[in-house]
Design a protein around this motif. Structure first.
Motif, mmCIF file in Angstrom:
data_model
loop_
_atom_site.group_PDB
_atom_site.id
_atom_site.type_symbol
_atom_site.label_atom_id
_atom_site.label_comp_id
_atom_site.label_asym_id
_atom_site.label_seq_id
_atom_site.Cartn_x
_atom_site.Cartn_y
_atom_site.Cartn_z
ATOM 1 N N ARG A 256 -10.703 -3.319 -14.025
ATOM 2 C CA ARG A 256 -11.788 -4.282 -13.876
ATOM 3 C C ARG A 256 -11.333 -5.555 -13.187
ATOM 4 N N ASP A 257 -10.058 -5.874 -13.330
ATOM 5 C CA ASP A 257 -9.517 -7.082 -12.720
ATOM 6 C C ASP A 257 -9.383 -6.865 -11.216
ATOM 7 N N ARG A 258 -10.156 -7.588 -10.433
ATOM 8 C CA ARG A 258 -10.130 -7.426 -8.974
ATOM 9 C C ARG A 258 -9.387 -8.572 -8.293
ATOM 10 N N SER A 259 -8.562 -9.296 -9.032
ATOM 11 C CA SER A 259 -7.798 -10.374 -8.417
ATOM 12 C C SER A 259 -6.826 -9.804 -7.394
ATOM 13 N N ALA A 260 -6.459 -10.631 -6.425
ATOM 14 C CA ALA A 260 -5.586 -10.170 -5.348
ATOM 15 C C ALA A 260 -4.248 -9.698 -5.887
ATOM 16 N N VAL A 262 -3.467 -8.308 -8.790
ATOM 17 C CA VAL A 262 -3.563 -6.992 -9.418
ATOM 18 C C VAL A 262 -3.865 -5.914 -8.381
ATOM 19 N N MET A 263 -4.856 -6.173 -7.532
ATOM 20 C CA MET A 263 -5.277 -5.171 -6.566
ATOM 21 C C MET A 263 -4.168 -4.840 -5.561
ATOM 22 N N LEU A 264 -3.448 -5.857 -5.102
ATOM 23 C CA LEU A 264 -2.383 -5.598 -4.134
ATOM 24 C C LEU A 264 -1.227 -4.850 -4.779
ATOM 25 N N THR A 265 -0.967 -5.114 -6.059
ATOM 26 C CA THR A 265 0.074 -4.353 -6.758
ATOM 27 C C THR A 265 -0.300 -2.880 -6.835
ATOM 28 N N ILE A 266 -1.546 -2.600 -7.159
ATOM 29 C CA ILE A 266 -2.022 -1.216 -7.215
ATOM 30 C C ILE A 266 -1.952 -0.573 -5.831
ATOM 31 N N TRP A 267 -2.413 -1.319 -4.832
ATOM 32 C CA TRP A 267 -2.423 -0.782 -3.468
ATOM 33 C C TRP A 267 -1.019 -0.448 -2.985
ATOM 34 N N LYS A 268 -0.095 -1.365 -3.165
ATOM 35 C CA LYS A 268 1.249 -1.174 -2.634
ATOM 36 C C LYS A 268 2.057 -0.137 -3.404
ATOM 37 N N SER A 269 1.834 -0.050 -4.696
ATOM 38 C CA SER A 269 2.661 0.836 -5.516
ATOM 39 C C SER A 269 2.107 2.241 -5.676
ATOM 40 N N LEU A 270 0.782 2.400 -5.613
ATOM 41 C CA LEU A 270 0.179 3.702 -5.893
ATOM 42 C C LEU A 270 -0.477 4.376 -4.698
ATOM 43 N N ILE A 271 -1.069 3.594 -3.809
ATOM 44 C CA ILE A 271 -1.946 4.193 -2.794
ATOM 45 C C ILE A 271 -1.319 4.185 -1.406
ATOM 46 N N ARG A 272 -0.798 3.050 -0.986
ATOM 47 C CA ARG A 272 -0.294 2.948 0.391
ATOM 48 C C ARG A 272 0.828 3.927 0.666
ATOM 49 N N CYS A 273 1.658 4.190 -0.341
ATOM 50 C CA CYS A 273 2.767 5.123 -0.143
ATOM 51 C C CYS A 273 2.271 6.515 0.217
ATOM 52 N N LYS A 274 1.069 6.879 -0.256
ATOM 53 C CA LYS A 274 0.495 8.185 0.082
ATOM 54 C C LYS A 274 0.166 8.283 1.566
ATOM 55 N N LEU A 293 -7.018 6.490 9.016
ATOM 56 C CA LEU A 293 -6.062 5.924 8.071
ATOM 57 C C LEU A 293 -6.383 4.466 7.754
ATOM 58 N N GLU A 294 -6.733 3.714 8.784
ATOM 59 C CA GLU A 294 -6.983 2.280 8.598
ATOM 60 C C GLU A 294 -8.204 2.046 7.725
ATOM 61 N N ASN A 295 -9.169 2.949 7.770
ATOM 62 C CA ASN A 295 -10.393 2.761 6.997
ATOM 63 C C ASN A 295 -10.149 2.831 5.491
ATOM 64 N N VAL A 296 -9.059 3.478 5.079
ATOM 65 C CA VAL A 296 -8.740 3.518 3.648
ATOM 66 C C VAL A 296 -8.345 2.126 3.176
ATOM 67 N N GLN A 297 -7.484 1.439 3.935
ATOM 68 C CA GLN A 297 -7.092 0.077 3.570
ATOM 69 C C GLN A 297 -8.285 -0.875 3.703
ATOM 70 N N ARG A 298 -9.105 -0.634 4.698
ATOM 71 C CA ARG A 298 -10.304 -1.460 4.873
ATOM 72 C C ARG A 298 -11.226 -1.324 3.669
ATOM 73 N N ARG A 302 -11.835 -4.502 0.732
ATOM 74 C CA ARG A 302 -13.185 -5.056 0.660
ATOM 75 C C ARG A 302 -13.577 -5.381 -0.782
ATOM 76 N N HIS A 303 -12.910 -4.726 -1.755
ATOM 77 C CA HIS A 303 -13.270 -4.908 -3.158
ATOM 78 C C HIS A 303 -12.379 -5.923 -3.866
ATOM 79 N N ILE A 304 -11.515 -6.616 -3.145
ATOM 80 C CA ILE A 304 -10.654 -7.626 -3.747
ATOM 81 C C ILE A 304 -11.412 -8.933 -3.877
ATOM 82 N N ALA A 305 -11.267 -9.582 -5.022
ATOM 83 C CA ALA A 305 -11.976 -10.834 -5.276
ATOM 84 C C ALA A 305 -11.588 -11.894 -4.250
ATOM 85 N N GLY A 306 -12.581 -12.602 -3.756
ATOM 86 C CA GLY A 306 -12.342 -13.651 -2.778
ATOM 87 C C GLY A 306 -12.449 -13.186 -1.339
#
Length: 451
Positions: A256-260, A262-274, A293-298, A302-306
């Motif tokens: 639920r926490d959409r702060s940058a 938290v979200m960037l930690t999830i992105w860098k550790s779980l998703i981007r490596c894929k 590929l770029e549309n996944v990061q896009r 888009r859902h990050i707070a701020g």
């Protein structure tokens, strides 16, 4: 069992290979794919047969392994230490808290250890000595046979090599699961010998000793990367993008926490490596693949707070993220630096030379004059060509760095000076956003940006 003589491989070579294990998969993939493209460059087709060892690590015969180690020059206390490492092991099975009686482990190398995979490689090391014309490549228990196909007789030679490998496995108490063999045929579209003979389809098949027919497949998964017979990466890119997007949707639904932070930690550790696994091998040149590929990061950013109301390019700047395209090119240039300093095997035979004003430069391979235009497009997109081109963009202050850490620092500063506006759906980009599009060298050797 006959132990065949070994001239090239040594324990030191295997130790180096083991040390490079974090990048060994894409190194193997680069070398394999480069061989296929060089065959294409020469006008040859390539047939690849993927073998499948059944319970490979569990089937290693201790007695045969120790004989082979002694043949390779391992003796004395080291051999005795390895013997004690292997023998007198026992195993039990536990079901609902009830333990079985201990049973002796009569074969196999302990899995989950550093020494286990090394011993397995030494055990199958003499496999390459039983083939006559094929190239044998192994990564742990994954093994393939590769052969260039110039004429009808070449398929017969590859068939004989596959039969010899099956015979070797029987003599060495290994089991090959012939029903799981796979065959990939890379055709160049210009060879005529298959088209000029009757019953052409029989020359596009191989038969295992057990009587199983191997027909060409459109794609095969090789160490986590999908290789396609048409030399393109669409299937692999579409699959990893779909998987990463599914994981991103799951993360957005769970957290639920959409702060940058938290979200960037999830992105860098779980998703981007894929999306970046083995990317120096399959780095795309088609804009549609780059956008996929770029549309996944896009989608995720888009859902990050701020970030409400900011377009994708603006979000990258605010979040201090590079485009996935730019990160792939960064990985390629880092690998080039490792090749220059011999930190990884130079299986692609990349040539470097030094210029007083420009520093280290890489020689860009050229196509044969008789190569077709389609071959040129495929070859130009490969690491063997793209790597040297990207490397030659770097100024002397970057390419002359003597340590990897300092090179990464200087490379990062250089990339900060290059615009990063990745092509995405609905955006009008000035170019394809590759560093090759933004930067080039003038006749005097100075770097200029095409803005």
């Amino acid at each position: 069992m006959m132990v065949l003589p070994v001239e090239g491989p040594t324990l030191n070579r295997f130790a180096r290979a083991l040390k490079l294990s974090p990048v060994a998969k894409y190194l193997r993939g680069l070398s394999h794919y480069d061989t296929i493209l060089r065959n294409l460059n020469s006008g040859d087709e390539t047939d690849v047969i993927y073998l499948d060892f059944s319970k490979a690590f569990d089937k290693v015969d201790h007695g045969l392994l120790l004989k082979k180690l002694k043949h390779y020059g391992v003796g004395g206390k080291l051999l005795e230490w390895i013997r004690e490492f292997l023998v007198n092991r026992k195993q039990i099975v536990t079901v609902n808290g009830v333990h079985s009686e201990p049973a002796d482990v009569l074969s196999g190398v302990p899995q989950g250890t550093v020494l286990g995979p090394l011993l397995f490689l030494l055990y199958i090391n003499d496999l390459e000595k039983v083939v006559s014309t094929s190239v044998v490549a192994s990564f742990a228990d994954d093994t393939r046979l590769l052969a260039p196909i110039r004429e009808e007789g070449d398929t017969l030679l590859l068939q004989e090599d596959m039969n010899s490998v099956v015979t070797w496995s029987v003599e060495n108490n290994m089991v090959l699961h012939e029903g799981k063999f796979e065959f990939l045929c890379y055709r160049n579209g210009s060879s005529k010998w298959l088209e000029e003979i009757p019953f052409t389809d029989q020359y596009l098949k191989y038969n295992t000793p057990a009587g199983i027919t191997l027909c060409p497949q459109s794609s095969v998964r090789d160490l986590g990367v999908i290789l396609s017979s048409d030399y393109h990466w669409r299937t692999h890119i579409n699959q990893i993008a779909a998987g990463a997007r599914q994981l991103a949707s799951w993360a957005l639904g769970v957290f639920r926490d959409r702060s940058a932070a938290v979200m960037l930690t999830i992105w860098k550790s779980l998703i981007r490596c894929k999306l970046e696994y083995c990317c120096p091998l399959w780095h795309p040149h088609r804009l549609e693949d780059v956008k996929t590929l770029e549309n996944v990061q896009r989608f995720f950013t888009r859902h990050i707070a701020g970030m409400e109301g900011a377009d994708y390019w603006e979000r990258l700047k605010r979040l201090r993220l590079q485009s996935l395209q730019r990160r792939r090119e960064r990985y390629i240039t880092i690998h080039m630096w490792k090749l220059l300093h011999k930190l990884v095997p130079n299986d692609l035979n990349v040539e470097f030379y030094h210029r007083e004003r420009l520093g280290w430069r890489a020689r860009i391979p050229v196509l044969f004059k008789r190569s077709r235009q389609s071959s040129s497009t495929i070859f130009d997109a490969s690491f063997a060509v793209n790597g040297p081109k990207l490397w030659n963009l770097l100024p002397k202050s970057v390419n002359s760095a003597t340590t990897l850490d300092s090179f990464k620092v200087h490379l990062g500063a250089f990339l900060e000076s290059v615009p990063d506006c990745p092509p995405t759906t609905g955006y009008t980009a000035a170019n394809a956003n590759s560093m090759l599009n933004w930067c080039n060298f003038n006749q005097q050797g100075g770097l200029r940006q095409k803005l």
